[in-house]
Design an enzyme around this catalytic site. Structure first.
Site, PDB file in Angstrom:
ATOM      1  N   VAL A   1       0.836  -1.212   0.000  1.00  0.00           N
ATOM      2  CA  VAL A   1       0.000   0.000   0.000  1.00  0.00           C
ATOM      3  C   VAL A   1       0.864   1.254   0.000  1.00  0.00           C
ATOM      4  CG1 VAL A   1      -1.687   1.323   1.339  1.00  0.00           C
ATOM      5  CG2 VAL A   1      -1.941  -1.161   1.101  1.00  0.00           C
ATOM      6  N   ALA A   2       1.987   1.180   0.755  1.00  0.00           N
ATOM      7  CA  ALA A   2       2.883   2.349   0.801  1.00  0.00           C
ATOM      8  C   ALA A   2       3.532   2.583  -0.564  1.00  0.00           C
ATOM      9  CB  ALA A   2       3.946   2.133   1.864  1.00  0.00           C
TER      10      ALA A   2
ATOM     11  N   ILE B   1       2.203   1.914  -3.476  1.00  0.00           N
ATOM     12  CA  ILE B   1       1.233   2.334  -4.493  1.00  0.00           C
ATOM     13  C   ILE B   1       1.008   3.844  -4.402  1.00  0.00           C
ATOM     14  CG2 ILE B   1      -1.169   2.141  -5.246  1.00  0.00           C
ATOM     15  CD1 ILE B   1      -1.139  -0.730  -4.194  1.00  0.00           C
TER      16      ILE B   1
ATOM     17  N   GLU C   1      -1.223   6.323  -4.313  1.00  0.00           N
ATOM     18  CA  GLU C   1      -2.674   6.523  -4.242  1.00  0.00           C
ATOM     19  C   GLU C   1      -3.124   7.842  -4.855  1.00  0.00           C
ATOM     20  OE1 GLU C   1      -0.727   5.880  -1.643  1.00  0.00           O
ATOM     21  OE2 GLU C   1      -1.560   4.329  -0.318  1.00  0.00           O
TER      22      GLU C   1
ATOM     23  N   ASP D   1     -10.576  19.759 -42.098  1.00  0.00           N
ATOM     24  CA  ASP D   1     -11.380  20.244 -43.215  1.00  0.00           C
ATOM     25  C   ASP D   1     -10.897  21.622 -43.642  1.00  0.00           C
ATOM     26  OD1 ASP D   1     -13.187  18.337 -43.971  1.00  0.00           O
ATOM     27  OD2 ASP D   1     -14.726  18.942 -42.559  1.00  0.00           O
TER      28      ASP D   1
END
Length: 701
Positions: free
Chosen positions: A300-301, A303, A305, A347
Site C-alpha cells: 500500500v505504501a 502504491i 494513491e 477540413d
C-alpha cells in the site's frame, strides 16, 4: 437503390414501379415501408449507466488500488480494529477512485450526445406526390419511390434522384457532406464515372443538404441509414477506440508496479517465515498473518494513491478548457493526446475558411479620358455580417462609397438582381442565409456600400438593431424599384436579369459570368462623373485582362454587373433584351480563410505537427486557397504533396506509404475517404487529430 446515379430516370421509376404524374399509391407506400424501413436514423443504443461506471475502473492501476483497499479493510476487521483511524486508509483510496469515476461518467455522458446532433440535419417535412395529389408530410413517413418536390430553402429529406427540372437550374449547398465551398449544380443525366464519389453524383440530392437555387422533382432512392447522412453516422459508430499515449504509459506503469510490489510482498513474507513461531505473535498462524500485514502495508505504501487523483484533476481541467473552445472530449485521457499529436487532418471549408462567400474586390472603369482606366476597390469583412468597409486603391477607407456612380450602381444591381435572403438569427447570434452563397455575398456588399445622400450614413446604419441592419440597404432599393420580370440563370447564357420600374423609368439589371456579360456590353459607366461612353476594343481587352487576373492569380470567383434602360411600360423580358448592356463593374469573391488560421498552422509546424488539409473541393481550388492561407509558403509547389482521393487510391501500397509521409492536401474526398486517411496514418504510428465538419463535433478519442 445504390446505383440510382448511374441509371436513367425511366429505369429508376420502373425499378420502384411509380408513375411520376401520380406518385405511389397507399398500398405501395405500405409495401415499401415494410421492405425498406422508416426514414429515420436508428437510435443509437446508449451505454447503460452501470456499464459507464464499471468502465471507469477498467484500469490496472485502479484495480491494484482497489485490491489494496479491500485487503487493508479485511485485515482491519480480522484484527478487530475499531475507530476511524482503522479504516482511514482504505476509505481515502475508495473516495479518490469514486471521484475519478464520477468525472469520467459525466464527461462520457455529455460526449454521447454528439451523435444525436446528426438528427438536427434531417428535414422535418417534405412535399410529396401520392395518389395523384401533393401533400405536406413528415419527412419520417417518406419511403423509396416517393415523388418529392424541392425548392429554394428546402432541406433535402432523404437521398433523392432527380427526375424533372422545374426551373432553369437547381443548385444545392452540400458543404456539410463534401466540404465544397460553392453550391453544386444538379442535372437529370445519369453519371457514368467509375468509382463515383459524392461530387460525381450530380443527379443525386443528398439527405441533409439544402437547395439554394431552383425547383425540381425527384424520387426517393434512400431513407434512414441508407442515406449519405446515415453513412456518416455509421462511420462514427464504427470508429474504434484506440488507447491514448497516456493510457498506454499508465498501463505499462501499472503492470510494472504490480510485478514489483508482488515480488517485494512475497520476498518480505518468505524472508520472515522463520519468525512466524515467535512467542510474541501467539502462534504460527498469527505470525504468518502479522508478516502478511507488513507485506500488505509495504504494498500500500508503494502504491501512489494520489496518482489517479492528480491525473484526473489535470485532465478534467484540460477538458474544461477544451469545452470553452466548443470541443467535446469523449474520454479524459484523450486530452493528453493533444500533446502527442504528430498529424492534424483538418477540413478546409468551414474550418480553415469561414464557409461564407464574401466580396473582396470591385473593379470599375474610372475614366476613359484621364487618369487610370480601371479603378479597383477592396472590401473588408469575411462573414455574412454587414460589417466592413470599402477601401480605395490607396488602401484608405471611403467615407461614403455610394457617392461614387459605379459603386452606387453595383449596390443597386447586387440588391435587385438577387433571389437570396439575409437575416439575423437572435437565438444563434449570427447572420444566416437562404439561397445561393454568391448572391448572399452580393447582398452583404450592398449593405457595406450603403446608401447615397446622407453624410452620416455609416454611423446611422450602425445605430440600427442587428435584425434591421441585416438587409436595411437591400430593402431600401427593393422599395425604390419594383420588380416586374425575371430571366432566371441558365447554363447556356451564364447570366440572369431582372426588370425593375422606378417612377417613370424601367431598368434591367443583369449579373453573370464576366465572359458572357462583357461580350454583351456596348457601353460602360464611368466612375469619375457617372457618364456613359461606348465600349471600345481597348477597354474590353483591359476588362478581360483584369478579370483573368482576379480569377487566375487571385483565385476569386468573379461576376460582372450591368444594366440597360428599357422602354417604359415593358412587362416581360426575353433573351434578346440581354444585349446592348451598359457595363457597371466586376466583383470578385471568395470563401475567405479565417484570420487566425495561418498563425495556428505555423505554430503546429513549429511544434513538429504536420497539417493535412482535407476537402471536397477540386484540386486547383484547394491549392489556391492553401497558398492564400500562407502556411504552405515553404513549398515550391504542391507536386508530391497534393492528391485527390481517386489518385491516392490508385497508387500501389508502397507509393501510398511514401505519399502519406509527404501529403499536405487531400482533395475531392467524401466522408469514407477521411476515415481511410486517418486509419492509414495511424498504421504508420502517427498520432492523428481529426477536425472534420461532417462529423458535427470536435471529437477526441
Amino acid at each position: 437503390m445504390e446505383d440510382a446515379f448511374a441509371r436513367s430516370v425511366s429505369e429508376v421509376l420502373d425499378f420502384f414501379g411509380v408513375d411520376p404524374a401520380k406518385g405511389l399509391t397507399d398500398s405501395q407506400v405500405t409495401q415499401h415501408a415494410r421492405v425498406y424501413g422508416k426514414n429515420v436514423l436508428p437510435q443509437e443504443k446508449r451505454t447503460p449507466f452501470w456499464k459507464l461506471v464499471l468502465k471507469q475502473f477498467d484500469d490496472l492501476l485502479v484495480k491494484i488500488l482497489i485490491a489494496a483497499a479491500v485487503v487493508s479493510f479485511v485485515l482491519a476487521l480480522v484484527n478487530g480494529e475499531t475507530g476511524l483511524t482503522a479504516f482511514l486508509e482504505p476509505s481515502v483510496i475508495l473516495l479518490i477512485l469514486a471521484a475519478n469515476a464520477a468525472v469520467g461518467v459525466i464527461t462520457e455522458t455529455n460526449a454521447e450526445k454528439a451523435l444525436e446532433e446528426l438528427r438536427a440535419y434531417q428535414a422535418d417535412i417534405a412535399t410529396v406526390l401520392r395518389n395523384g395529389c401533393f401533400s405536406i408530410l413528415p419527412a419520417t413517413e417518406l419511403v423509396p419511390g416517393d415523388i418529392v418536390e424541392v425548392n429554394v430553402g428546402c432541406k433535402i429529406p432523404a437521398d433523392l434522384r432527380m427526375i424533372e427540372m422545374l426551373s432553369n437550374q437547381l443548385r444545392v449547398d452540400q458543404a456539410i457532406l463534401t466540404g465544397e465551398s460553392c453550391s453544386v449544380q444538379k442535372e437529370l443525366e445519369s453519371t457514368m464515372a467509375t468509382n463515383a464519389v459524392y461530387q460525381d453524383k450530380t443527379n443525386i440530392l443528398f439527405s441533409g443538404t439544402v437547395v439554394v437555387v431552383g425547383r425540381a422533382r425527384a424520387i426517393v432512392v434512400g431513407v434512414g441509414a441508407n442515406t449519405a447522412m446515415g453513412s456518416i453516422r455509421d462511420s462514427m459508430l464504427q470508429a474504434e477506440d484506440e488507447a491514448t499515449p497516456l493510457k498506454k504509459k499508465l498501463d505499462e506503469f501499472g503492470t510494472f508496479l504490480a510485478k514489483v510490489i508482488a515480488g517485494i510482498c512475497v520476498l518480505v513474507w518468505i524472508v520472515n517465515i522463520g519468525h512466524f513461531r515467535d512467542p510474541s505473535h501467539g502462534g504460527f498462524l498469527r505470525g504468518a498473518i502479522h508478516y502478511f500485514k507488513i507485506a500488505v502495508a509495504l504494498a500500500v505504501a508503494a502504491i501512489p494513491e494520489g496518482l489517479p487523483a492528480v491525473v484526473t484533476t489535470c485532465l478534467a481541467l484540460g477538458t474544461k478548457r477544451m469545452a470553452r473552445l466548443n470541443a467535446i472530449v469523449r474520454s479524459l485521457p484523450s486530452v493528453e493526446t493533444l500533446g502527442c499529436t504528430t498529424v492534424i487532418c483538418s477540413d478546409k471549408t468551414g474550418t480553415l475558411t469561414t464557409n461564407m462567400m464574401s466580396v473582396s474586390k470591385i473593379c470599375v472603369v474610372h475614366s476613359v479620358q484621364q487618369g487610370p482606366l480601371i479603378a479597383e476597390y477592396g472590401v473588408s469583412g469575411t462573414t455574412y455580417a454587414p460589417e466592413g468597409i470599402v477601401l480605395g486603391s490607396n488602401g484608405m477607407q471611403l467615407d461614403i462609397p455610394a457617392q461614387l456612380p459605379c459603386l452606387l450602381h453595383v449596390a443597386m444591381c447586387s440588391a435587385l438582381c438577387n433571389e437570396s435572403v439575409l437575416q439575423y438569427n437572435p437565438d444563434k447570434g449570427n447572420y444566416e442565409k437562404i439561397g445561393e452563397s454568391t448572391e448572399v455575398a452580393l447582398r452583404v456588399l450592398a449593405e457595406k456600400v450603403g446608401l447615397p445622400g446622407f453624410d452620416s450614413m455609416p454611423s446611422a446604419l450602425n445605430m440600427l438593431s442587428k435584425h434591421e441592419r441585416a438587409s436595411y440597404c437591400n430593402h431600401y432599393w427593393e422599395n425604390q424599384f419594383k420588380k416586374v420580370s425575371v430571366l432566371e440563370f441558365s447554363r447556356d447564357r451564364k447570366m440572369m436579369s431582372v426588370l425593375c420600374s422606378h417612377k417613370q423609368m424601367d431598368i434591367m439589371f443583369s449579373k453573370g459570368a464576366p465572359e458572357s456579360v462583357i461580350s454583351r456590353c456596348t457601353n460602360i459607366l464611368c466612375n469619375d462623373n457617372g457618364s456613359t461612353v461606348p465600349m471600345t476594343a481597348n477597354i474590353r481587352a483591359e476588362l478581360e485582362s483584369r478579370f483573368n487576373s482576379l480569377a487566375g492569380k487571385e483565385t476569386l470567383r468573379c461576376l460582372a454587373l450591368a444594366f440597360k434602360q428599357m422602354p417604359i411600360g415593358q412587362q416581360s423580358l426575353s433573351y434578346d433584351d440581354e444585349n446592348d448592356l451598359t457595363f457597371i463593374g466586376l466583383v470578385g469573391m471568395l470563401d475567405p480563410p479565417r484570420e487566425e488560421v495561418k498563425k495556428a498552422m505555423l505554430s503546429c509546424m513549429t511544434a513538429g505537427i504536420r497539417v493535412i488539409v482535407v476537402t471536397g473541393d477540386n484540386k486547383s481550388t484547394a491549392e489556391s486557397i492553401c497558398r492564400k492561407i500562407g502556411a504552405f509558403d515553404h513549398m515550391v509547389d504542391f507536386v508530391g504533396h497534393s492528391y485527390t482521393a481517386s489518385e491516392f487510391e490508385e497508387l500501389p501500397s508502397m507509393q501510398q506509404t511514401v505519399a502519406l509521409q509527404r501529403m499536405a492536401l487531400f482533395t475531392r474526398v467524401e466522408p469514407s475517404h477521411k476515415r481511410m486517411l486517418v486509419e492509414a496514418l495511424q498504421n504508420q504510428n502517427e498520432v492523428v487529430l481529426q477536425y472534420f465538419s461532417d462529423q458535427i463535433n470536435f471529437l477526441f478519442g
